[in-house]
Design a protein around this motif. Structure first.
Motif, mmCIF file in Angstrom:
data_model
loop_
_atom_site.group_PDB
_atom_site.id
_atom_site.type_symbol
_atom_site.label_atom_id
_atom_site.label_comp_id
_atom_site.label_asym_id
_atom_site.label_seq_id
_atom_site.Cartn_x
_atom_site.Cartn_y
_atom_site.Cartn_z
ATOM 1 N N SER A 1 0.770 -1.156 -0.105
ATOM 2 C CA SER A 1 0.081 0.158 -0.132
ATOM 3 C C SER A 1 1.138 1.254 0.006
ATOM 4 N N VAL A 2 2.008 1.351 0.694
ATOM 5 C CA VAL A 2 2.785 2.430 0.724
ATOM 6 C C VAL A 2 3.516 2.810 -0.697
ATOM 7 N N PHE A 3 3.819 1.592 -1.300
ATOM 8 C CA PHE A 3 4.311 1.948 -2.675
ATOM 9 C C PHE A 3 3.473 2.410 -3.764
ATOM 10 N N LEU A 4 2.312 1.676 -3.809
ATOM 11 C CA LEU A 4 1.373 2.056 -4.711
ATOM 12 C C LEU A 4 0.653 3.513 -4.327
ATOM 13 N N PRO B 1 -13.472 4.484 7.166
ATOM 14 C CA PRO B 1 -12.960 3.290 6.595
ATOM 15 C C PRO B 1 -13.920 2.086 6.639
ATOM 16 N N LEU B 2 -14.480 1.970 7.723
ATOM 17 C CA LEU B 2 -15.699 0.904 7.773
ATOM 18 C C LEU B 2 -16.773 0.997 6.936
ATOM 19 N N ALA B 3 -17.418 2.145 6.777
ATOM 20 C CA ALA B 3 -18.499 2.003 5.832
ATOM 21 C C ALA B 3 -18.167 2.122 4.375
ATOM 22 N N THR B 4 -16.855 2.582 4.039
ATOM 23 C CA THR B 4 -16.379 2.504 2.529
ATOM 24 C C THR B 4 -16.113 0.993 2.515
ATOM 25 N N ALA B 5 -15.504 0.291 3.468
ATOM 26 C CA ALA B 5 -15.159 -1.119 2.967
ATOM 27 C C ALA B 5 -16.530 -1.884 2.930
ATOM 28 N N LYS C 1 -15.162 -13.944 -10.545
ATOM 29 C CA LYS C 1 -15.010 -14.833 -9.473
ATOM 30 C C LYS C 1 -15.165 -14.437 -8.045
ATOM 31 N N PRO C 2 -15.652 -14.985 -7.109
ATOM 32 C CA PRO C 2 -15.761 -14.322 -5.928
ATOM 33 C C PRO C 2 -14.613 -13.784 -5.371
ATOM 34 N N TRP C 3 -14.430 -12.737 -5.632
ATOM 35 C CA TRP C 3 -13.131 -12.095 -5.325
ATOM 36 C C TRP C 3 -12.873 -12.210 -3.551
ATOM 37 N N LEU C 4 -13.571 -12.055 -2.915
ATOM 38 C CA LEU C 4 -13.334 -12.086 -1.344
ATOM 39 C C LEU C 4 -13.251 -13.439 -0.697
ATOM 40 N N ALA C 5 -13.786 -14.281 -1.436
ATOM 41 C CA ALA C 5 -13.966 -15.718 -0.973
ATOM 42 C C ALA C 5 -12.938 -16.649 -1.630
ATOM 43 N N ASP C 6 -12.151 -16.017 -2.553
ATOM 44 C CA ASP C 6 -10.903 -16.764 -3.314
ATOM 45 C C ASP C 6 -9.702 -16.374 -2.407
ATOM 46 N N PRO C 7 -9.028 -17.545 -1.792
ATOM 47 C CA PRO C 7 -7.832 -17.418 -0.996
ATOM 48 C C PRO C 7 -6.690 -16.602 -1.712
ATOM 49 N N THR C 8 -6.583 -16.793 -3.032
ATOM 50 C CA THR C 8 -5.585 -16.056 -3.570
ATOM 51 C C THR C 8 -5.811 -14.614 -4.067
ATOM 52 N N TRP C 9 -6.992 -14.022 -4.343
ATOM 53 C CA TRP C 9 -7.383 -12.719 -4.502
ATOM 54 C C TRP C 9 -7.702 -11.956 -3.516
ATOM 55 N N ALA C 10 -7.934 -12.537 -2.515
ATOM 56 C CA ALA C 10 -8.759 -11.806 -1.311
ATOM 57 C C ALA C 10 -7.697 -10.792 -0.948
ATOM 58 N N VAL C 11 -6.418 -11.112 -0.537
ATOM 59 C CA VAL C 11 -5.547 -10.195 -0.150
ATOM 60 C C VAL C 11 -5.285 -9.051 -1.029
ATOM 61 N N TRP C 12 -5.373 -9.439 -2.468
ATOM 62 C CA TRP C 12 -5.247 -8.256 -3.259
ATOM 63 C C TRP C 12 -6.371 -7.432 -3.278
ATOM 64 N N THR C 13 -7.520 -7.673 -3.043
ATOM 65 C CA THR C 13 -8.463 -7.086 -2.983
ATOM 66 C C THR C 13 -8.482 -5.969 -1.729
ATOM 67 N N VAL C 14 -8.000 -6.582 -0.713
ATOM 68 C CA VAL C 14 -7.859 -5.682 0.470
ATOM 69 C C VAL C 14 -6.842 -4.581 0.076
ATOM 70 N N LEU C 15 -5.597 -4.826 -0.568
ATOM 71 C CA LEU C 15 -4.706 -3.934 -1.108
ATOM 72 C C LEU C 15 -5.347 -3.060 -1.765
ATOM 73 N N VAL C 16 -6.339 -3.353 -2.892
ATOM 74 C CA VAL C 16 -6.702 -2.215 -3.696
ATOM 75 C C VAL C 16 -7.619 -1.161 -2.736
ATOM 76 N N VAL C 17 -8.623 -1.709 -1.771
ATOM 77 C CA VAL C 17 -9.281 -1.004 -0.857
ATOM 78 C C VAL C 17 -8.224 0.021 0.011
ATOM 79 N N LEU C 18 -7.159 -0.448 0.389
ATOM 80 C CA LEU C 18 -6.037 0.160 1.308
ATOM 81 C C LEU C 18 -5.503 1.351 0.350
ATOM 82 N N VAL C 19 -4.985 0.899 -0.784
ATOM 83 C CA VAL C 19 -4.709 1.971 -1.839
ATOM 84 C C VAL C 19 -5.646 3.142 -1.985
#
Length: 319
Positions: free
Chosen positions: A106-109, A143-147, A174-192
């Motif tokens: 998140s810092v880099f992006l 942050p909670l509401a936007t999440a 795909k179920p982005w938040l339910a996929d173990p591969t993509w879930a952390v990337w979706t969180v990163l998108v929200v943080l950025v």
């Protein structure tokens, strides 16, 4: 009679105690000593409050990190057992890895995006004030509401998958938040998305200190856009870069609200962080000692990276 008048004349001509007379070496006594010390009394309640909340509470939590306290009742000292258990548990090790990934990613992006927006909106544009407000708006929103809004967007029936199906790219849905591969990337998108606005404002403040004359002289000498940026603009905004990266690392290491709203740490611990593990261990599982140990580890990690960042920034500034 003459002696009496002479003594009165000498008394009148003698300097009063505590006052400085020109030509004399005596020091004047400072006036209003109570007023000069008064600002300490005004600040005392705030100092006590900060000391009690930050340092006393942290010290108490650090003490319970060496116990098996469950939050109620008695406890016993267990030494370093809670800390050893952290590195024996794959879930907690994974939470540490996710914490570092989300923090530095998140810092880099956000710094790249914030700097790009600051450079673009630093130009003379009619809509620059409106655009600045729009890009900064995620910072002031909850942050909670936007999440929860992002949770709807990433849902299997949400706008992203609907758009992919509409353009014939349904295989990518795909179920982005339910996929173990993509879930952390979706969180990163929200943080950025949530932190880019503040980095943009920091860099825009730093760009005000860039000497326009030097940049124009470099352009006249034939320097291209990248050369002017790397040799003129970037060195001038180095203090802003230090502030943005330090704040971003601290915020990324202790991220909690978006993860709890988006995934709750799942699926299968794919988005667990040290902050979510602290909450679950201390309040959900009733293992306050283990939660305090995790919180202490997180605080030490934040302190270490903050000190390293400050040292690197200081050395670069001296160069």
């Amino acid at each position: 009679m003459t002696a009496t008048m002479q003594s009165k004349t000498e008394a009148a001509s003698a300097p009063r105690r505590g006052r400085r007379v020109p030509g004399m070496g005596g020091k004047a006594r400072p006036r209003g000593g109570a007023l000069q010390l008064g600002h300490w009394w005004w600040a005392l309640p705030g100092v006590v409050l900060v000391f009690a909340i930050h340092y006393v509470a942290t010290g108490i939590g650090g003490f319970f990190a060496f116990t098996n306290w469950t939050g109620i009742g008695s406890f016993r000292m267990v030494g370093w057992e809670n800390f050893a258990a952290i590195f024996r548990d794959p879930t907690k090790v994974g939470a540490l890895v996710n914490t570092l990934f989300l923090a530095f990613g998140s810092v880099f992006l956000s710094n790249v995006a914030g700097l790009a927006l600051a450079l673009g909106l630093n130009r003379v544009l009619k809509t620059r004030y409106v655009l600045r407000t729009l890009f900064f708006m995620p910072v002031v929103l909850s942050p909670l509401a936007t999440a929860y809004i992002w949770k709807y967007i990433f849902d299997f029936d949400g706008p992203i998958n609907v758009f992919l199906n509409s353009i014939g790219a349904g295989d990518l849905a795909k179920p982005w938040l339910a996929d173990p591969t993509w879930a952390v990337w979706t969180v990163l998108v929200v943080l950025v998305w949530g932190t880019t606005g503040i980095t943009m404002v920091i860099y825009m403040a730093g760009l005000t200190g860039v000497p326009v004359e030097i940049e124009e002289a470099a352009a006249i000498d034939g320097a291209n856009l990248w050369q002017r940026f790397s040799n003129v603009t970037l060195p001038a905004i180095r203090p802003a870069l230090a502030i943005a990266t330090t704040l971003g690392i601290v915020q990324g290491l202790r991220v909690f609200d978006p993860i709890m709203a988006l995934t709750g740490g799942g699926p299968a611990g794919a988005t667990e962080t040290l902050a979510t593990q602290v909450y679950k261990q201390a309040f959900a599982l009733g293992n306050f000692g283990a939660g305090a140990a995790l919180a202490l580890v997180l605080a030490l990690i934040i302190l270490i990276f903050a000190v390293i960042q400050q040292r690197l920034t200081q050395s670069k500034s001296e160069d």
